[in-house]
Design a protein around this motif. Structure first.
Motif, short mmCIF file in Angstrom:
data_model
loop_
_atom_site.label_atom_id
_atom_site.label_comp_id
_atom_site.label_asym_id
_atom_site.label_seq_id
_atom_site.Cartn_x
_atom_site.Cartn_y
_atom_site.Cartn_z
N LEU A 27 44.00 35.24 37.47
CA LEU A 27 44.74 35.52 36.24
C LEU A 27 45.50 36.83 36.42
N SER A 33 45.26 34.61 30.95
CA SER A 33 43.85 34.64 30.58
C SER A 33 43.58 33.97 29.24
N THR A 139 35.80 36.43 35.20
CA THR A 139 35.71 37.24 33.98
C THR A 139 34.23 37.46 33.71
#
Length: 165
Positions: A27, A33, A139
């Motif tokens: 990303l 994102s 993430t």
């Protein structure tokens, strides 16, 4: 050599901090994102690596939707002058990441404590904060209080204040 995501996770574990991490395609932007919004709860970060004319460096971490006035932020964060974006070489040298992977977790690599962290207060109102774990291919979700514990454990003192518009 900059720390790896596995070294970051080991450091967090040594602090008793539990995180969850989701891997995904790289990303590079907030728009990229946002495709994950349904899958990852919590506040999602946008990070600005800034410097002033005296080569003081700042990492400003805000919510992905936050707007920051770069012409005025120097008054809030203690910069000696207006700020500009730090060069990719300085980003790698200090935080051990490349553009597109800028993250609060990069403070683990700032062993000389050259970067001042500023976290936007509204971001910290989230129970969970999400950031890249030194790579934009994942993430990591961390409790906001644990994020502050991590920052302090790296030897940095987080400055939490409202910097967004």
């Amino acid at each position: 050599m900059p720390k790896t995501p596995d070294e970051l996770f080991a450091f967090l574990d040594s602090l008793g901090i539990t995180v969850t991490t989701k891997t995904h395609a790289p990303l590079f932007t907030v728009a990229d994102s946002q495709s994950l919004r349904g899958e990852i709860a919590g506040g999602h970060t946008k990070n600005l690596f800034l410097k002033d004319k005296k080569d003081n460096f700042f990492l400003v971490t805000v919510d992905e939707e936050a707007e920051v006035d770069l012409k005025q932020i120097h008054h809030l964060i203690g910069a000696s002058s207006r700020v500009s974006f730090g060069k990719p070489e300085a980003l790698m040298e200090m935080l051990g990441v490349v553009p597109g992977s800028v993250t609060v977790f990069g403070l683990i690599n700032d062993t000389d404590k050259r970067v001042k962290l500023v976290i936007d207060a509204p971001l910290m109102e989230n129970e969970i904060v999400n950031a890249h774990p030194l790579s934009n291919e994942a993430t990591t979700s961390i409790a906001s209080g644990d994020l502050l514990t991590f920052v302090k454990a790296t030897g940095h003192e987080p400055l939490v204040l409202k910097v967004s518009a």
